[in-house]
Design a protein around this motif. Structure first.
Motif, PDB file in Angstrom:
ATOM      1  N   GLU A   8       5.126  23.178  54.525  1.00 41.56           N
ATOM      2  CA  GLU A   8       6.334  23.204  55.343  1.00 41.56           C
ATOM      3  C   GLU A   8       7.014  24.570  55.240  1.00 41.56           C
ATOM      4  O   GLU A   8       7.332  25.012  54.131  1.00 41.56           O
ATOM      5  CB  GLU A   8       7.301  22.111  54.891  1.00 41.56           C
ATOM      6  N   PRO A   9       7.268  25.241  56.367  1.00 42.03           N
ATOM      7  CA  PRO A   9       7.924  26.559  56.332  1.00 42.03           C
ATOM      8  C   PRO A   9       9.237  26.556  55.548  1.00 42.03           C
ATOM      9  O   PRO A   9       9.547  27.541  54.858  1.00 42.03           O
ATOM     10  CB  PRO A   9       8.160  26.871  57.815  1.00 42.03           C
ATOM     11  N   THR A  10       9.992  25.466  55.627  1.00 43.10           N
ATOM     12  CA  THR A  10      11.259  25.426  54.893  1.00 43.10           C
ATOM     13  C   THR A  10      11.045  25.475  53.384  1.00 43.10           C
ATOM     14  O   THR A  10      11.892  25.978  52.650  1.00 43.10           O
ATOM     15  CB  THR A  10      12.058  24.149  55.239  1.00 43.10           C
ATOM     16  N   LEU A  11       9.886  24.959  52.925  1.00 41.01           N
ATOM     17  CA  LEU A  11       9.581  25.027  51.497  1.00 41.01           C
ATOM     18  C   LEU A  11       8.863  26.333  51.150  1.00 41.01           C
ATOM     19  O   LEU A  11       9.080  26.899  50.073  1.00 41.01           O
ATOM     20  CB  LEU A  11       8.725  23.836  51.067  1.00 41.01           C
ATOM     21  N   LEU A  12       8.014  26.810  52.052  1.00 37.42           N
ATOM     22  CA  LEU A  12       7.347  28.091  51.815  1.00 37.42           C
ATOM     23  C   LEU A  12       8.369  29.210  51.635  1.00 37.42           C
ATOM     24  O   LEU A  12       8.165  30.141  50.860  1.00 37.42           O
ATOM     25  CB  LEU A  12       6.414  28.432  52.982  1.00 37.42           C
ATOM     26  N   ASP A  13       9.489  29.105  52.352  1.00 35.11           N
ATOM     27  CA  ASP A  13      10.537  30.133  52.291  1.00 35.11           C
ATOM     28  C   ASP A  13      11.611  29.823  51.253  1.00 35.11           C
ATOM     29  O   ASP A  13      12.507  30.642  51.042  1.00 35.11           O
ATOM     30  CB  ASP A  13      11.208  30.286  53.674  1.00 35.11           C
ATOM     31  N   ASP A  14      11.530  28.666  50.630  1.00 30.83           N
ATOM     32  CA  ASP A  14      12.577  28.273  49.684  1.00 30.83           C
ATOM     33  C   ASP A  14      12.490  29.121  48.409  1.00 30.83           C
ATOM     34  O   ASP A  14      11.401  29.356  47.880  1.00 30.83           O
ATOM     35  CB  ASP A  14      12.433  26.791  49.323  1.00 30.83           C
ATOM     36  N   PRO A  15      13.627  29.584  47.898  1.00 32.59           N
ATOM     37  CA  PRO A  15      13.618  30.472  46.722  1.00 32.59           C
ATOM     38  C   PRO A  15      13.141  29.832  45.427  1.00 32.59           C
ATOM     39  O   PRO A  15      12.910  30.533  44.443  1.00 32.59           O
ATOM     40  CB  PRO A  15      15.077  30.927  46.602  1.00 32.59           C
ATOM     41  N   ILE A  66       1.697   5.028  56.834  1.00 33.74           N
ATOM     42  CA  ILE A  66       1.681   6.314  56.136  1.00 33.74           C
ATOM     43  C   ILE A  66       1.881   6.034  54.649  1.00 33.74           C
ATOM     44  O   ILE A  66       2.727   5.214  54.272  1.00 33.74           O
ATOM     45  CB  ILE A  66       2.776   7.267  56.663  1.00 33.74           C
ATOM     46  N   PHE A  67       1.097   6.705  53.827  1.00 32.07           N
ATOM     47  CA  PHE A  67       1.182   6.505  52.379  1.00 32.07           C
ATOM     48  C   PHE A  67       1.468   7.837  51.686  1.00 32.07           C
ATOM     49  O   PHE A  67       0.868   8.863  52.032  1.00 32.07           O
ATOM     50  CB  PHE A  67      -0.131   5.924  51.837  1.00 32.07           C
ATOM     51  N   SER A  68       2.363   7.795  50.728  1.00 30.94           N
ATOM     52  CA  SER A  68       2.640   8.983  49.910  1.00 30.94           C
ATOM     53  C   SER A  68       3.198   8.500  48.576  1.00 30.94           C
ATOM     54  O   SER A  68       3.365   7.301  48.354  1.00 30.94           O
ATOM     55  CB  SER A  68       3.656   9.908  50.600  1.00 30.94           C
ATOM     56  N   HIS A  69       3.496   9.440  47.686  1.00 32.58           N
ATOM     57  CA  HIS A  69       4.170   9.063  46.438  1.00 32.58           C
ATOM     58  C   HIS A  69       5.665   9.291  46.600  1.00 32.58           C
ATOM     59  O   HIS A  69       6.111  10.014  47.507  1.00 32.58           O
ATOM     60  CB  HIS A  69       3.629   9.872  45.258  1.00 32.58           C
ATOM     61  N   GLN A  70       6.452   8.681  45.741  1.00 31.97           N
ATOM     62  CA  GLN A  70       7.895   8.903  45.734  1.00 31.97           C
ATOM     63  C   GLN A  70       8.145  10.272  45.101  1.00 31.97           C
ATOM     64  O   GLN A  70       7.840  10.481  43.936  1.00 31.97           O
ATOM     65  CB  GLN A  70       8.620   7.814  44.940  1.00 31.97           C
ATOM     66  N   GLU A  71       8.705  11.169  45.864  1.00 33.18           N
ATOM     67  CA  GLU A  71       8.898  12.539  45.396  1.00 33.18           C
ATOM     68  C   GLU A  71      10.327  12.739  44.898  1.00 33.18           C
ATOM     69  O   GLU A  71      11.288  12.534  45.628  1.00 33.18           O
ATOM     70  CB  GLU A  71       8.607  13.523  46.529  1.00 33.18           C
ATOM     71  N   THR A  72      10.456  13.149  43.645  1.00 32.10           N
ATOM     72  CA  THR A  72      11.759  13.540  43.114  1.00 32.10           C
ATOM     73  C   THR A  72      11.825  15.051  43.223  1.00 32.10           C
ATOM     74  O   THR A  72      11.556  15.786  42.273  1.00 32.10           O
ATOM     75  CB  THR A  72      11.924  13.089  41.649  1.00 32.10           C
ATOM     76  N   GLY A  73      12.147  15.517  44.415  1.00 30.71           N
ATOM     77  CA  GLY A  73      12.090  16.949  44.697  1.00 30.71           C
ATOM     78  C   GLY A  73      13.461  17.581  44.790  1.00 30.71           C
ATOM     79  O   GLY A  73      14.455  17.066  44.255  1.00 30.71           O
ATOM     80  N   ILE A  74      13.531  18.707  45.491  1.00 33.09           N
ATOM     81  CA  ILE A  74      14.793  19.411  45.661  1.00 33.09           C
ATOM     82  C   ILE A  74      15.563  18.787  46.826  1.00 33.09           C
ATOM     83  O   ILE A  74      15.056  17.917  47.528  1.00 33.09           O
ATOM     84  CB  ILE A  74      14.571  20.917  45.873  1.00 33.09           C
ATOM     85  N   LEU A  75      16.778  19.263  47.036  1.00 34.96           N
ATOM     86  CA  LEU A  75      17.643  18.686  48.068  1.00 34.96           C
ATOM     87  C   LEU A  75      16.985  18.737  49.451  1.00 34.96           C
ATOM     88  O   LEU A  75      17.120  17.804  50.248  1.00 34.96           O
ATOM     89  CB  LEU A  75      18.979  19.434  48.094  1.00 34.96           C
ATOM     90  N   LYS A  76      16.237  19.797  49.725  1.00 33.13           N
ATOM     91  CA  LYS A  76      15.581  19.921  51.035  1.00 33.13           C
ATOM     92  C   LYS A  76      14.583  18.795  51.276  1.00 33.13           C
ATOM     93  O   LYS A  76      14.498  18.251  52.384  1.00 33.13           O
ATOM     94  CB  LYS A  76      14.857  21.272  51.138  1.00 33.13           C
ATOM     95  N   PHE A  78      14.618  15.878  49.835  1.00 33.03           N
ATOM     96  CA  PHE A  78      15.375  14.623  49.897  1.00 33.03           C
ATOM     97  C   PHE A  78      15.900  14.402  51.320  1.00 33.03           C
ATOM     98  O   PHE A  78      15.764  13.312  51.904  1.00 33.03           O
ATOM     99  CB  PHE A  78      16.527  14.674  48.897  1.00 33.03           C
ATOM    100  N   LYS A  79      16.480  15.436  51.911  1.00 33.78           N
ATOM    101  CA  LYS A  79      16.990  15.342  53.288  1.00 33.78           C
ATOM    102  C   LYS A  79      15.846  15.112  54.263  1.00 33.78           C
ATOM    103  O   LYS A  79      15.968  14.327  55.209  1.00 33.78           O
ATOM    104  CB  LYS A  79      17.765  16.609  53.642  1.00 33.78           C
ATOM    105  N   ARG A  80      14.729  15.812  54.045  1.00 30.02           N
ATOM    106  CA  ARG A  80      13.556  15.630  54.903  1.00 30.02           C
ATOM    107  C   ARG A  80      13.081  14.177  54.876  1.00 30.02           C
ATOM    108  O   ARG A  80      12.754  13.583  55.906  1.00 30.02           O
ATOM    109  CB  ARG A  80      12.429  16.554  54.443  1.00 30.02           C
ATOM    110  N   ASP A  81      13.026  13.591  53.675  1.00 31.39           N
ATOM    111  CA  ASP A  81      12.539  12.214  53.541  1.00 31.39           C
ATOM    112  C   ASP A  81      13.443  11.221  54.256  1.00 31.39           C
ATOM    113  O   ASP A  81      12.966  10.256  54.863  1.00 31.39           O
ATOM    114  CB  ASP A  81      12.429  11.840  52.058  1.00 31.39           C
ATOM    115  N   LYS A  82      14.748  11.448  54.206  1.00 30.85           N
ATOM    116  CA  LYS A  82      15.665  10.538  54.897  1.00 30.85           C
ATOM    117  C   LYS A  82      15.471  10.625  56.412  1.00 30.85           C
ATOM    118  O   LYS A  82      15.490   9.600  57.113  1.00 30.85           O
ATOM    119  CB  LYS A  82      17.112  10.858  54.517  1.00 30.85           C
ATOM    120  N   THR A  83      15.259  11.852  56.900  1.00 26.95           N
ATOM    121  CA  THR A  83      15.002  12.036  58.336  1.00 26.95           C
ATOM    122  C   THR A  83      13.675  11.407  58.730  1.00 26.95           C
ATOM    123  O   THR A  83      13.560  10.751  59.777  1.00 26.95           O
ATOM    124  CB  THR A  83      14.993  13.541  58.678  1.00 26.95           C
TER     125      THR A  83
END
Length: 455
Positions: A8-15, A66-76, A78-83
């Motif tokens: 994801e570009p938003t993560l590729l560019d995330d600091p 769709i199958f994935s794991h529950q990700e405890t990630g950064i705020l970005k 988290f917002k992506r998952d809700k969307t």
């Protein structure tokens, strides 16, 4: 079934992330593809934001689940998952997220958490059987899908400094650890040189999903039955639970990414010094053990836990800089960056939880204890190698005559210390201990204890 990984570009560019992370992921996907060769499929690997990609996939295929794991990630994320959850609901797609490493969603406190974690760790693993489960989308179809997508090359430059990604490599590390390296685990865990061998080195493989904590836990428990050093095995498995403990804490209160968990510490203000921060990042603080640790971490992506804590402590307490300014840089260079460990640990080392003991590491004392022969310092700060061992730890103690004797000029060949360790330590300790008496800090400490302490 389509296997999919999205850059994801938003993560590729995330600091928080850097090329070393994405290379590890690419190596991991290549490793999966090797195993999929005989099934005539591979992982569809593309660069895209999630919603545009799945909108395109929906136009090409009917998506049921769709199958994935529950990700405890950064705020970005988290917002992506809700969307994305809303997207799935609007398109009548079932999205199943599996529990990840014994971290549970929706907890409001720690009642029975330890028991639930242990129960999950002992539960059966899923065993993939290609003879039964073989309804994958084939390579030809995957190539057709790729025609309108940005395909990601999985080629990476193999480095001698970084651990190589992939499940097969992770399994090799696991086997070598339990077969021989674990014996000195407890003895060497705090020593920067020896820990590189005696610690498991499994953290990046766990952080990036190559192997699971449950898998490692069960392997360790089975191996323990015949192990020569059962105490070392127990010490290791206890840390697997602590790993989950911190991720669970972040899962329950993700505000920790940007703000102190204890809101009373929001009153603590520090003056930013770019000069100090740059010296810390570059490993030129004039404190050899700090500089060696930072240079090692920057170049290899790994250093043992005590040294990580010491680097954070020095930045926050001795340099008196906000932990948030250390956060992004460290996450970029930790090959095993795991948000759920990263943010809670930063705050704990900063002393800004209100419930943990304040630890301010003395880098000189730690260097003498854990690198007494200065081999670690010499490897990563080679400009000190012509000095006697005692001065490699404290070159600032050289007299002018001794500097001439060793053809070494402090401030030219190696920096003078940018701060006084003793005075800065006292200042930090006094401020933080006084803040712990603050009414708001005390009230928040009670709230945190009730929510996050294992009962």
């Amino acid at each position: 079934m389509l296997l999919l990984y999205v850059f994801e570009p938003t993560l590729l560019d995330d600091p928080h992330y850097s090329k070393r992370h994405w290379n590890f992921v690419k190596e991991s996907i290549s490793d999966i593809n090797q195993e999929l060769n005989n099934l005539n499929t591979r992982v569809l690997t593309v660069e895209s934001e999630i919603l545009p990609l799945f909108s395109y996939l929906l136009s090409q295929k009917k998506i049921v689940s769709i199958f994935s794991h529950q990700e405890t990630g950064i705020l970005k994320t988290f917002k992506r998952d809700k969307t994305f959850k809303r997207f799935c609901r609007n398109n009548s797609i079932s999205w199943t997220e599996s529990i990840n490493n014994g971290v549970f969603r929706g907890r409001t406190n720690r009642a029975n958490w330890k028991e639930d974690w242990e129960s999950y760790m002992k539960s059966s693993q899923f065993v993939f059987n290609s003879m039964i489960f073989n309804n994958f989308i084939d390579i030809d179809e995957i190539e057709t899908l790729e025609n309108n997508l940005i395909k990601v090359s999985l080629q990476t430059h193999k480095s001698d400094f970084f651990q190589y990604g992939g499940r097969s490599t992770g399994v090799k590390y696991q086997k070598s650890f339990f077969n021989e390296r674990y014996v000195n685990y407890s003895k060497h865990i705090s020593k920067p040189n020896e820990a590189r061998i005696s610690c498991s080195r499994l953290s990046p493989y766990i952080a990036w999903g190559n192997i699971s904590v449950r898998e490692v836990f069960q392997y360790a428990k089975e191996y323990r039955k015949t192990a020569k050093n059962k105490i070392a095995i127990d010490a290791f498995t206890s840390r697997l639970r602590w790993q989950a403990h911190f991720i669970q804490k972040f899962e329950m209160e993700c505000i920790m990414e940007t703000e102190s968990l204890n809101k009373g510490f929001h009153k603590l203000k520090k003056e930013i010094s770019e000069k100090y921060q740059e010296a810390w990042r570059d490993g030129v603080t004039g404190i050899p053990f700090i500089d060696a640790s930072m240079r090692c971490l920057s170049q290899t992506g790994y250093i043992n836990f005590r040294m990580r804590a010491m680097l954070v402590s020095f930045f926050i307490h001795n340099l008196w800089q906000p932990w948030q300014d250390a956060s992004k840089y460290l996450s970029k260079i930790f090959l095993d960056f795991e948000p759920g460990i990263h943010f809670p640990q930063l705050q704990m080392q900063a002393g800004e939880t209100g419930i943990n003991t304040i630890r301010i590491y003395n880098p000189i004392k730690n260097g003498l204890e854990h690198d007494s022969d200065a081999k670690f310092i010499t490897k990563w700060v080679p400009e000190l190698e012509q000095l006697p061992v005692r001065f490699r730890h404290e070159p600032n103690k050289l007299t002018n005559l001794e500097q001439k004797l060793y053809n070494f000029t402090l401030g030219v060949d190696y920096p003078k210390p940018i701060v006084n360790i003793s005075s800065t330590r006292k200042k930090a300790s006094d401020v933080i201990w006084n803040m712990r008496k603050d009414k708001d800090v005390i009230e928040e400490s009670i709230r945190i204890l009730n929510k996050h302490v294992i009962k």
